[in-house]
Scaffold this active site. Structure first.
Site, PDB file in Angstrom:
ATOM      1  N   ASN A  98      10.850  12.136  -9.351  1.00 47.21           N
ATOM      2  CA  ASN A  98       9.487  11.809  -9.078  1.00 47.21           C
ATOM      3  C   ASN A  98       8.762  11.529 -10.176  1.00 47.21           C
ATOM      4  O   ASN A  98       8.843  10.422 -10.768  1.00 47.21           O
ATOM      5  CB  ASN A  98       8.917  12.942  -7.919  1.00 47.21           C
ATOM      6  CG  ASN A  98       7.450  12.400  -7.510  1.00 47.21           C
ATOM      7  OD1 ASN A  98       7.374  11.131  -7.489  1.00 47.21           O
ATOM      8  ND2 ASN A  98       6.413  13.203  -7.245  1.00 47.21           N
ATOM      9  N   SER A 131       9.449   8.905   1.228  1.00 45.75           N
ATOM     10  CA  SER A 131       9.624   8.253   0.072  1.00 45.75           C
ATOM     11  C   SER A 131       9.317   6.808   0.190  1.00 45.75           C
ATOM     12  O   SER A 131       9.285   6.294   1.389  1.00 45.75           O
ATOM     13  CB  SER A 131      11.157   8.472  -0.462  1.00 45.75           C
ATOM     14  OG  SER A 131      11.679   7.577  -1.433  1.00 45.75           O
ATOM     15  N   SER A 132       9.166   6.295  -1.030  1.00 50.67           N
ATOM     16  CA  SER A 132       9.091   4.764  -0.792  1.00 50.67           C
ATOM     17  C   SER A 132      10.410   3.840  -1.389  1.00 50.67           C
ATOM     18  O   SER A 132      10.245   2.688  -1.468  1.00 50.67           O
ATOM     19  CB  SER A 132       7.784   4.216  -1.786  1.00 50.67           C
ATOM     20  OG  SER A 132       6.639   4.699  -1.273  1.00 50.67           O
ATOM     21  N   THR A 152      11.254   6.715 -11.861  1.00 50.88           N
ATOM     22  CA  THR A 152      12.496   6.668 -11.054  1.00 50.88           C
ATOM     23  C   THR A 152      13.721   5.653 -11.681  1.00 50.88           C
ATOM     24  O   THR A 152      12.969   5.028 -12.642  1.00 50.88           O
ATOM     25  CB  THR A 152      11.993   6.234  -9.744  1.00 50.88           C
ATOM     26  OG1 THR A 152      10.949   7.270  -9.543  1.00 50.88           O
ATOM     27  CG2 THR A 152      13.025   6.030  -8.696  1.00 50.88           C
ATOM     28  N   ASP A 196       5.257  14.337  -2.924  1.00 47.03           N
ATOM     29  CA  ASP A 196       5.337  13.216  -1.823  1.00 47.03           C
ATOM     30  C   ASP A 196       5.093  13.389  -0.362  1.00 47.03           C
ATOM     31  O   ASP A 196       4.969  12.681   0.565  1.00 47.03           O
ATOM     32  CB  ASP A 196       6.826  12.696  -2.130  1.00 47.03           C
ATOM     33  CG  ASP A 196       6.859  11.531  -2.987  1.00 47.03           C
ATOM     34  OD1 ASP A 196       5.817  10.927  -3.624  1.00 47.03           O
ATOM     35  OD2 ASP A 196       7.914  11.172  -3.381  1.00 47.03           O
ATOM     36  N   THR A 226      15.592   9.789  -8.362  1.00 46.66           N
ATOM     37  CA  THR A 226      14.269  10.009  -8.998  1.00 46.66           C
ATOM     38  C   THR A 226      14.258  11.666  -9.258  1.00 46.66           C
ATOM     39  O   THR A 226      14.949  12.512  -8.375  1.00 46.66           O
ATOM     40  CB  THR A 226      13.285   9.596  -8.411  1.00 46.66           C
ATOM     41  OG1 THR A 226      11.869   9.734  -9.008  1.00 46.66           O
ATOM     42  CG2 THR A 226      12.906  10.217  -6.854  1.00 46.66           C
ATOM     43  N   GLY A 243       9.006   2.942  -9.195  1.00 48.20           N
ATOM     44  CA  GLY A 243       7.482   2.254  -9.154  1.00 48.20           C
ATOM     45  C   GLY A 243       6.664   3.055  -8.060  1.00 48.20           C
ATOM     46  O   GLY A 243       5.785   2.589  -7.842  1.00 48.20           O
ATOM     47  N   GLY A 244       7.298   4.188  -7.742  1.00 49.23           N
ATOM     48  CA  GLY A 244       6.404   5.002  -6.597  1.00 49.23           C
ATOM     49  C   GLY A 244       6.172   3.792  -5.210  1.00 49.23           C
ATOM     50  O   GLY A 244       6.878   3.376  -4.781  1.00 49.23           O
ATOM     51  N   ARG A 304      17.849  12.979  -0.304  1.00 58.37           N
ATOM     52  CA  ARG A 304      16.416  13.390  -0.819  1.00 58.37           C
ATOM     53  C   ARG A 304      16.484  14.911  -0.840  1.00 58.37           C
ATOM     54  O   ARG A 304      17.175  15.699   0.039  1.00 58.37           O
ATOM     55  CB  ARG A 304      15.468  12.641   0.315  1.00 58.37           C
ATOM     56  CG  ARG A 304      14.304  12.995   0.234  1.00 58.37           C
ATOM     57  CD  ARG A 304      13.542  12.238  -0.746  1.00 58.37           C
ATOM     58  NE  ARG A 304      12.166  11.850  -0.838  1.00 58.37           N
ATOM     59  CZ  ARG A 304      11.325  11.426  -1.812  1.00 58.37           C
ATOM     60  NH1 ARG A 304      11.540  11.203  -2.687  1.00 58.37           N
ATOM     61  NH2 ARG A 304      10.085  11.502  -1.353  1.00 58.37           N
TER      62      ARG A 304
END
Ligand code: DON
Length: 558
Positions: free
Chosen positions: A388, A439-440, A368, A410, A386, A461-462, A92
């Site tokens: 983002n 993050s998701s 993403t 984020d 991603t 898909g966030g 990340r």
């Protein structure tokens, strides 16, 4: 849509509504780009393992899927080796050293609109190249430059644009025109069409430097000088020290059990593993055995489990290198039982009474990318990367040919202020120097009841990523679908705030929606949720690779 119902079919037999896109007994790759999937299959066929292939696919995606595939962004990787060991690599982005809690607020304490998304200040220190480097160092069997070579070729010789590629580039034209370096590369033609050859010479040179100099080249070599030049040009704050200090981190996965299947997914800095554990652990307290697929009795408890998990996300989750997250409590069965104990199908509790926050407009777009790889030995890799937003912050590093991310959005840039995906957060996810933004992303690997490799899952898909992955797992495990049906089946999503059930158009019966509406739910239609490129492995080792039919994704197997 009529779905075959075969409870716990994976352990018994596989049900087919639609056939998987690709079936093979050796290896399989499913990604957003046909060029990248082909690169992965070629690496597997040449004797590389799934991790080698995953690295090569990742670099190829930075060329052929630049809206999300990247060198200037970050992501997460879950690796399961053939002997069943599972680990994760967190690459990340991190906040630069000069970042601070209120950096996106004006003198009145109000959020400066767009600053965390569409400016040079939106970029975190990129992690992708370090992540692939760490994966190679630990698991790689082919040489580093062997894995990057196909990407260099795709960048220097060009690749033919698909309809979707052309559509994306044309659709973002005005975004690219904001930055002269981005405009140079992505608006060379006034309008792109399917079949156009797309060449990226600067990117080819960057990839070549990385292939010769290793991952360190990006962080301390000529590429890092170029990033610094870009920061000077755009008034950004990422320094050469920030780059030199970046480290990908190996972490233990979030591990939990759901109806005899063992799930391995990302720990923080992603919320994916914890939230999915919370959702599925709550659902495990009920049975779907005599429940109709996508009936109110299926959707309502699912939505309620989602609501509770996302409320916890906003309160408790953040980078564990900075805040303490009660991971074992949140992912425990006892907590799930307690958390779900106030669920009453006839008296739902609105989100406003379950936690603080405000309603927001929520939208999703496809920015993403997730890919899955399995090799003939049974090594499996699940990767989500991603920038983002689509094409990140829209700024291309001077002469280097790659886009920077806008991942800083984020963070919870102000307590309770919704990010791009409508997610809210608090102190646990506040901005701080060197901190990773929450993050998701939910790359996930699932073992079957006999400890055999069963599923490789993930999606973009966030905020909807977690619920997409959870639904696919339940579609397979509880509703007996094969992976293609499980992926293609319409999706729904609830994230606590806004207090709305999002659902894919045309996917649900009037009767189900009517009943849920009667129970007090508000609905919002979305044309599409996620792009889950997944693989299912049968107990006999056959790989079913599914490319999500929502997009022009590509699954290959051999
Ligand atoms: O890390 C996250 O959760 C987001 N930055 C992911 C963004 C994303 O999935 C965009 N694609 N739809």
């Amino acid at each position: 849509m009529i779905k075959p119902i075969l409870v716990h079919a994976m352990a018994l037999s596989i049900a087919f509504g639609s056939f998987p896109d690709a079936i093979g007994k050796n290896g399989a790759v499913s990604s957003s780009s046909s060029h990248a999937s082909q690169v992965g299959i070629d690496i597997l066929k040449s004797g590389g393992n799934a991790i080698d292939a995953a690295i090569a696919v990742g670099f190829a995606l930075s060329v052929t899927f630049p809206n999300a595939g990247n060198l200037g962004g970050g992501g997460f990787m879950v690796v399961r080796t053939a002997d069943g060991d599972v680990s994760t690599i967190d690459f990340r982005e991190v906040a630069p050293k000069s970042a601070h809690r209120d950096m996106y607020l004006d003198e009145n304490g109000d959020v400066v609109s767009g600053m965390s998304l569409y400016t040079t200040h939106a970029a975190g220190v990129p992690g992708t190249v370090a992540g692939f480097g760490a994966a190679h160092e630990k698991y790689g069997t082919k040489s580093w430059n062997y894995m990057i070579r196909p990407a260099i070729k795709l960048a220097s010789n060009g690749f033919k644009l698909s309809y979707r590629d052309a559509m994306y580039l044309n659709g973002s034209r005005s975004y690219f025109l904001r930055d002269k370096e981005a405009a140079k590369i992505f608006t060379e033609k006034d309008s792109y069409s399917v079949g156009d050859l797309f060449i990226q010479r600067d990117l080819a040179r960057t990839l070549r430097r990385i292939s010769i100099g290793g991952a360190e080249e990006f962080y301390t070599g000529i590429t890092s000088d170029m990033i610094q030049r870009c920061m000077t040009r755009t008034g950004g704050v990422i320094t050469k020290d920030d780059l030199a200090n970046y480290k990908a981190v190996e972490r233990d996965p979030i591990e939990f059990d759901y109806r005899g299947y063992t799930f391995y997914s990302m720990p923080p800095a992603s919320s994916g593993g914890i939230c999915m554990a919370e959702i599925l652990n709550q659902l495990e307290t009920i049975s779907f055995d005599s429940v109709g697929y996508h009936s109110a009795e299926h959707i309502q408890p699912f939505v309620e489990a989602e609501r509770r998990a996302y409320a916890d996300r906003a309160e408790y989750l953040g980078d564990t290198d900075f805040v303490s997250v009660p991971i074992s409590t949140l992912t425990s069965d006892s907590y799930a039982i307690e958390r779900f104990s106030d669920y009453n199908p006839n008296a739902i509790i609105p989100s406003s009474q379950m936690g603080p926050g405000e309603l927001v407009n929520f939208y999703e777009s496809d920015e993403t990318t997730h890919y899955s790889v399995v090799d003939k030995w049974g090594n499996a890799v699940s990767v989500t990367v991603t920038l983002n937003g689509k094409y990140g912050n829209g700024i291309v590093v001077d002469g280097a040919g790659f886009l920077l991310n806008n991942e800083m959005d984020d963070f919870s840039i102000k307590p309770g202020h919704p990010n791009k995906y409508g997610l809210v957060g608090k102190e646990a996810n506040a901005v701080a120097p060197f901190k990773r933004m929450l993050s998701s992303m939910t790359p996930t690997i699932v073992d079957g009841p006999d400890d055999n490799l069963a599923l490789v899952l993930g999606s973009p898909g966030g905020s909807t990523i977690i619920t997409t992955v959870a639904q696919i797992a339940v579609n397979v495990i509880d509703f007996g679908m094969n992976i293609q049906d499980a992926v293609d089946s319409p999706r729904f999503h609830h994230q606590w705030l806004p207090d709305v059930v999002f659902y894919e158009s045309n996917g649900f019966s009037e009767e189900t929606l009517g009943r849920l509406h009667g129970n007090g739910y508000q609905f919002s239609e979305k044309s599409s949720i996620g792009e889950a490129n997944c693989i299912q492995i049968t107990p006999s080792g056959i790989k079913f690779a599914a490319a999500d039919s929502r997009r022009a994704a590509s699954a290959l197997a051999y």
